[in-house]
Motif scaffolding. Structure first.
Motif, PDB file in Angstrom:
ATOM      1  N   GLU A 127     -10.532 -41.357  10.983  1.00  0.00           N
ATOM      2  CA  GLU A 127      -9.384 -41.998  11.631  1.00  0.00           C
ATOM      3  C   GLU A 127      -8.362 -42.564  10.659  1.00  0.00           C
ATOM      4  OE1 GLU A 127     -13.015 -42.487  14.299  1.00  0.00           O
ATOM      5  OE2 GLU A 127     -12.550 -42.845  12.186  1.00  0.00           O
ATOM      6  N   ASP A 128      -8.618 -42.512   9.351  1.00  0.00           N
ATOM      7  CA  ASP A 128      -7.733 -43.241   8.440  1.00  0.00           C
ATOM      8  C   ASP A 128      -6.314 -42.685   8.408  1.00  0.00           C
ATOM      9  OD1 ASP A 128      -8.378 -40.965   6.964  1.00  0.00           O
ATOM     10  OD2 ASP A 128      -9.609 -42.048   5.522  1.00  0.00           O
ATOM     11  N   ILE A 129      -6.156 -41.384   8.632  1.00  0.00           N
ATOM     12  CA  ILE A 129      -4.812 -40.799   8.622  1.00  0.00           C
ATOM     13  C   ILE A 129      -3.956 -41.396   9.726  1.00  0.00           C
ATOM     14  CG2 ILE A 129      -3.498 -38.684   9.031  1.00  0.00           C
ATOM     15  CD1 ILE A 129      -5.678 -37.152   7.565  1.00  0.00           C
ATOM     16  N   GLU A 130      -4.441 -41.309  10.967  1.00  0.00           N
ATOM     17  CA  GLU A 130      -3.629 -41.819  12.079  1.00  0.00           C
ATOM     18  C   GLU A 130      -3.449 -43.326  11.993  1.00  0.00           C
ATOM     19  OE1 GLU A 130      -5.963 -42.511  16.012  1.00  0.00           O
ATOM     20  OE2 GLU A 130      -6.625 -40.568  15.270  1.00  0.00           O
ATOM     21  N   THR A 131      -4.467 -44.041  11.474  1.00  0.00           N
ATOM     22  CA  THR A 131      -4.353 -45.496  11.326  1.00  0.00           C
ATOM     23  C   THR A 131      -3.192 -45.843  10.404  1.00  0.00           C
ATOM     24  OG1 THR A 131      -6.712 -45.868  11.710  1.00  0.00           O
ATOM     25  CG2 THR A 131      -5.516 -47.573  10.517  1.00  0.00           C
ATOM     26  N   MET A 132      -3.148 -45.222   9.241  1.00  0.00           N
ATOM     27  CA  MET A 132      -2.118 -45.562   8.262  1.00  0.00           C
ATOM     28  C   MET A 132      -0.738 -45.098   8.706  1.00  0.00           C
ATOM     29  SD  MET A 132      -4.152 -44.995   4.667  1.00  0.00           S
ATOM     30  CE  MET A 132      -5.751 -45.771   4.418  1.00  0.00           C
ATOM     31  N   LEU A 133      -0.659 -43.928   9.318  1.00  0.00           N
ATOM     32  CA  LEU A 133       0.639 -43.448   9.786  1.00  0.00           C
ATOM     33  C   LEU A 133       1.234 -44.388  10.832  1.00  0.00           C
ATOM     34  CD1 LEU A 133       0.068 -39.587  10.065  1.00  0.00           C
ATOM     35  CD2 LEU A 133       1.515 -40.787   8.417  1.00  0.00           C
ATOM     36  N   LYS A 134       0.364 -44.990  11.646  1.00  0.00           N
ATOM     37  CA  LYS A 134       0.855 -45.876  12.712  1.00  0.00           C
ATOM     38  C   LYS A 134       1.414 -47.193  12.182  1.00  0.00           C
ATOM     39  CE  LYS A 134      -2.164 -44.127  16.387  1.00  0.00           C
ATOM     40  NZ  LYS A 134      -3.429 -44.364  17.152  1.00  0.00           N
ATOM     41  N   ILE A 135       0.906 -47.667  11.050  1.00  0.00           N
ATOM     42  CA  ILE A 135       1.332 -48.993  10.592  1.00  0.00           C
ATOM     43  C   ILE A 135       2.386 -48.948   9.485  1.00  0.00           C
ATOM     44  CG2 ILE A 135      -0.844 -50.040  11.290  1.00  0.00           C
ATOM     45  CD1 ILE A 135      -0.191 -49.708   7.593  1.00  0.00           C
ATOM     46  N   ILE A 136       2.591 -47.785   8.871  1.00  0.00           N
ATOM     47  CA  ILE A 136       3.646 -47.669   7.856  1.00  0.00           C
ATOM     48  C   ILE A 136       5.001 -47.818   8.539  1.00  0.00           C
ATOM     49  CG2 ILE A 136       4.764 -46.068   6.254  1.00  0.00           C
ATOM     50  CD1 ILE A 136       1.995 -45.007   5.548  1.00  0.00           C
ATOM     51  N   ASP A 137       5.899 -48.604   7.963  1.00  0.00           N
ATOM     52  CA  ASP A 137       7.118 -49.017   8.652  1.00  0.00           C
ATOM     53  C   ASP A 137       8.270 -48.022   8.540  1.00  0.00           C
ATOM     54  OD1 ASP A 137       7.786 -49.326   6.004  1.00  0.00           O
ATOM     55  OD2 ASP A 137       8.704 -51.312   6.238  1.00  0.00           O
ATOM     56  N   ARG A 138       8.003 -46.824   8.098  1.00  0.00           N
ATOM     57  CA  ARG A 138       9.042 -45.796   7.968  1.00  0.00           C
ATOM     58  C   ARG A 138       8.381 -44.433   8.024  1.00  0.00           C
ATOM     59  NH1 ARG A 138      11.461 -48.265   3.133  1.00  0.00           N
ATOM     60  NH2 ARG A 138      10.555 -50.030   4.236  1.00  0.00           N
ATOM     61  N   ASN A 139       9.179 -43.400   8.171  1.00  0.00           N
ATOM     62  CA  ASN A 139       8.603 -42.064   8.249  1.00  0.00           C
ATOM     63  C   ASN A 139       7.961 -41.668   6.931  1.00  0.00           C
ATOM     64  OD1 ASN A 139       9.419 -38.798   7.760  1.00  0.00           O
ATOM     65  ND2 ASN A 139       8.276 -39.319   9.593  1.00  0.00           N
ATOM     66  N   ALA A 140       6.738 -41.178   7.032  1.00  0.00           N
ATOM     67  CA  ALA A 140       6.005 -40.720   5.852  1.00  0.00           C
ATOM     68  C   ALA A 140       5.322 -39.403   6.187  1.00  0.00           C
ATOM     69  CB  ALA A 140       4.974 -41.759   5.417  1.00  0.00           C
ATOM     70  N   TYR A 141       5.692 -38.357   5.471  1.00  0.00           N
ATOM     71  CA  TYR A 141       5.038 -37.064   5.653  1.00  0.00           C
ATOM     72  C   TYR A 141       3.605 -37.146   5.131  1.00  0.00           C
ATOM     73  CZ  TYR A 141       8.941 -34.015   7.094  1.00  0.00           C
ATOM     74  OH  TYR A 141       9.958 -33.382   7.792  1.00  0.00           O
ATOM     75  N   LEU A 142       2.670 -36.662   5.934  1.00  0.00           N
ATOM     76  CA  LEU A 142       1.262 -36.643   5.542  1.00  0.00           C
ATOM     77  C   LEU A 142       0.997 -35.478   4.594  1.00  0.00           C
ATOM     78  CD1 LEU A 142      -1.796 -37.341   5.839  1.00  0.00           C
ATOM     79  CD2 LEU A 142      -1.791 -35.825   7.849  1.00  0.00           C
ATOM     80  N   VAL A 143       0.382 -35.752   3.455  1.00  0.00           N
ATOM     81  CA  VAL A 143      -0.076 -34.708   2.546  1.00  0.00           C
ATOM     82  C   VAL A 143      -1.524 -34.397   2.916  1.00  0.00           C
ATOM     83  CG1 VAL A 143      -0.482 -34.025   0.163  1.00  0.00           C
ATOM     84  CG2 VAL A 143       1.477 -35.480   0.734  1.00  0.00           C
ATOM     85  N   LEU A 144      -1.755 -33.192   3.421  1.00  0.00           N
ATOM     86  CA  LEU A 144      -3.056 -32.822   3.981  1.00  0.00           C
ATOM     87  C   LEU A 144      -3.654 -31.654   3.215  1.00  0.00           C
ATOM     88  CD1 LEU A 144      -5.086 -33.240   6.393  1.00  0.00           C
ATOM     89  CD2 LEU A 144      -3.830 -31.411   7.548  1.00  0.00           C
ATOM     90  N   GLY A 145      -4.884 -31.824   2.729  1.00  0.00           N
ATOM     91  CA  GLY A 145      -5.556 -30.762   1.989  1.00  0.00           C
ATOM     92  C   GLY A 145      -6.609 -30.034   2.799  1.00  0.00           C
ATOM     93  N   SER A 146      -6.654 -30.252   4.121  1.00  0.00           N
ATOM     94  CA  SER A 146      -7.661 -29.631   4.974  1.00  0.00           C
ATOM     95  C   SER A 146      -7.040 -28.548   5.838  1.00  0.00           C
ATOM     96  CB  SER A 146      -8.338 -30.685   5.860  1.00  0.00           C
ATOM     97  OG  SER A 146      -9.208 -30.072   6.783  1.00  0.00           O
ATOM     98  N   VAL A 147      -7.166 -27.306   5.415  1.00  0.00           N
ATOM     99  CA  VAL A 147      -6.648 -26.189   6.204  1.00  0.00           C
ATOM    100  C   VAL A 147      -7.491 -25.998   7.463  1.00  0.00           C
ATOM    101  CG1 VAL A 147      -6.203 -23.701   6.187  1.00  0.00           C
ATOM    102  CG2 VAL A 147      -5.674 -25.071   4.169  1.00  0.00           C
ATOM    103  N   GLU A 148      -8.783 -26.306   7.380  1.00  0.00           N
ATOM    104  CA  GLU A 148      -9.654 -26.214   8.553  1.00  0.00           C
ATOM    105  C   GLU A 148      -9.166 -27.120   9.678  1.00  0.00           C
ATOM    106  OE1 GLU A 148     -13.550 -24.859  10.261  1.00  0.00           O
ATOM    107  OE2 GLU A 148     -12.109 -24.110   8.795  1.00  0.00           O
ATOM    108  N   SER A 149      -8.788 -28.350   9.342  1.00  0.00           N
ATOM    109  CA  SER A 149      -8.251 -29.265  10.349  1.00  0.00           C
ATOM    110  C   SER A 149      -6.921 -28.752  10.890  1.00  0.00           C
ATOM    111  CB  SER A 149      -8.059 -30.663   9.751  1.00  0.00           C
ATOM    112  OG  SER A 149      -9.295 -31.223   9.376  1.00  0.00           O
ATOM    113  N   LEU A 150      -6.068 -28.255  10.011  1.00  0.00           N
ATOM    114  CA  LEU A 150      -4.782 -27.722  10.436  1.00  0.00           C
ATOM    115  C   LEU A 150      -4.958 -26.622  11.471  1.00  0.00           C
ATOM    116  CD1 LEU A 150      -1.639 -27.513   9.907  1.00  0.00           C
ATOM    117  CD2 LEU A 150      -2.220 -25.678   8.309  1.00  0.00           C
ATOM    118  N   LYS A 151      -5.938 -25.777  11.280  1.00  0.00           N
ATOM    119  CA  LYS A 151      -6.129 -24.626  12.157  1.00  0.00           C
ATOM    120  C   LYS A 151      -6.762 -24.984  13.496  1.00  0.00           C
ATOM    121  CE  LYS A 151      -6.502 -21.013   8.594  1.00  0.00           C
ATOM    122  NZ  LYS A 151      -5.370 -20.210   9.092  1.00  0.00           N
TER     123      LYS A 151
END
Length: 386
Positions: free
Chosen positions: A107-131
């Motif tokens: 859950e750490d990705i969605e947790t941090m994206l929700k509390i950051i006060d500006r738009n931040a592109y997620l850098v993701l190294g999991s192609v399995e999750s992407l698919k």
């Protein structure tokens, strides 16, 4: 079935992984997008006041006494999540930053994206999750830079992609490389990407750490002060006393400095909010390790539906030279086959190293995650991802 439209995002080049319109749209509507996302996921955010103290002032005045979770006004743990942001720094309104997070749970990705006060592109190294993970559509809406961590070209393209985003928007990156399920490391050794990126762009790094209480469905988050890495004093002699004082090890020393910052923050969160185990309640370290790994596996496999054996990529972490050397020595000595006369004449006993090699293997995260996954496949035919 693979996710439609986004499953090949990692293969897009620097000019096509996002658009200029997408960057502007996400920056302008970031707050609205996150508000909708939080409501859809029944997330309650408890935000403390902006902190204007330095890191040293903050931690020197912070009590590490345990805080009962009942002290917080939490949402219903069965139907929603609570995020408690204990500290947030004063950031420049129109500036972009390199937000650097610890990778501790699904859950750490969605947790941090929700509390950051500006738009931040997620850098993701999991192609399995992407698919295959449907939640990736929400991450795509916020913005994503995806790469295959085992693909050399995609790793090489990552830096210019991040530099393009940072011209207008921020990024969120997890330099531990994978979820940290090590029983020994508060923060795993960091890859050097964020430091190199900060030096290339002049952007400041903002460390973000979280501890998650799964039982009560609450995450505690600490956001540190922005760091201008160009002004940091991190001598090679402090972190690598036997290595040359050159550019390579100056970069590594800066990454070690950043890791220490994150470890201090995470230690404070764990001390204040984690439930403590008592060593006397267990017969051995092996028993504690087994319980910990089972809890991790139960949590991970209830949330991430792996379809392939991708654990070497999903749980790839950085191993420093001293760790690799330590492991190699243990393996070499444990595999010695000595004659009876040699044992008698030299009194060499490699039993310790045999046990040490076994322990290193037990603590290896990709190995224990793979073994747990195999157990849960009910003897299905396994597919090794190419």
């Amino acid at each position: 079935m693979e996710n439609l439209f986004i499953s090949n995002l990692n293969k897009k080049d620097v000019n096509h992984f996002t658009t200029d319109f997408g960057l502007k749209f996400r920056k302008k509507h970031d707050k609205a997008i996150k508000n909708i996302y939080s409501k859809l996921t029944s997330t309650k955010i408890i935000m403390k006041n902006i902190c204007d103290m330095s890191d040293d002032e903050y931690f020197s005045n912070l009590s590490l006494e345990h805080i009962p979770v009942t002290n917080y006004d939490l949402t219903d743990k069965k139907n929603g999540t609570t995020i408690v942001v204990e500290r947030y720094p004063k950031l420049d309104d129109d500036e972009s930053y390199i937000f650097v997070g610890n990778h501790s749970c699904p859950e750490d990705i969605e947790t941090m994206l929700k509390i950051i006060d500006r738009n931040a592109y997620l850098v993701l190294g999991s192609v399995e999750s992407l698919k295959y993970d449907k939640e990736m559509y929400a991450s795509w809406l916020v913005g994503m830079i995806v790469f295959d961590i085992l693909n050399e070209k995609e790793r090489k393209d990552l830096m210019p992609k991040m530099e393009r985003v940072l011209k207008t928007n921020s990024i969120l990156i997890f330099p531990e490389g994978s979820h940290n399920y090590s029983p020994n490391e508060i923060i795993n050794p960091l890859f050097d990407g964020p430091v190199n990126l900060a030096l290339n762009t002049g952007k400041k790094i903002v460390p973000v750490t979280q501890y998650r209480d799964n039982e009560n469905n609450v995450a505690f988050v600490d956001v540190g002060n922005p760091i201008d890495i160009r002004n940091v004093y991190a001598p090679v002699s402090r972190y690598y006393p036997f290595k040359p004082d050159n550019e390579k090890y100056r970069i590594k020393s800066l990454s070690s400095y950043l890791r220490d910052k994150m470890a201090t923050s995470n230690y404070a969160l764990i001390s204040r909010h984690a439930y403590k185990l008592r060593r006397e309640d267990y017969d051995s370290y092996d028993e504690i390790l087994s319980k910990y790994q089972k809890d991790v596996a139960d949590d991970v496999f209830s949330k991430l539906k792996w379809r392939h054996d991708v654990f070497d990529a999903e749980y790839l972490t950085k191993k420093n030279e001293d760790v690799r050397e330590y492991n190699d020595v243990a393996k070499t000595i444990s595999n010695l086959r000595l004659s009876e006369s040699t044992l008698k004449n030299t009194l060499i006993n490699n039993r310790y190293y045999v046990n040490l090699e076994n322990l290193i293997e037990k603590e290896d995260v990709p190995t224990f995650m793979r073994n747990e996954w195999i157990k849960r496949q009910n003897n299905k035919v396994l597919v090794k991802k190419k």
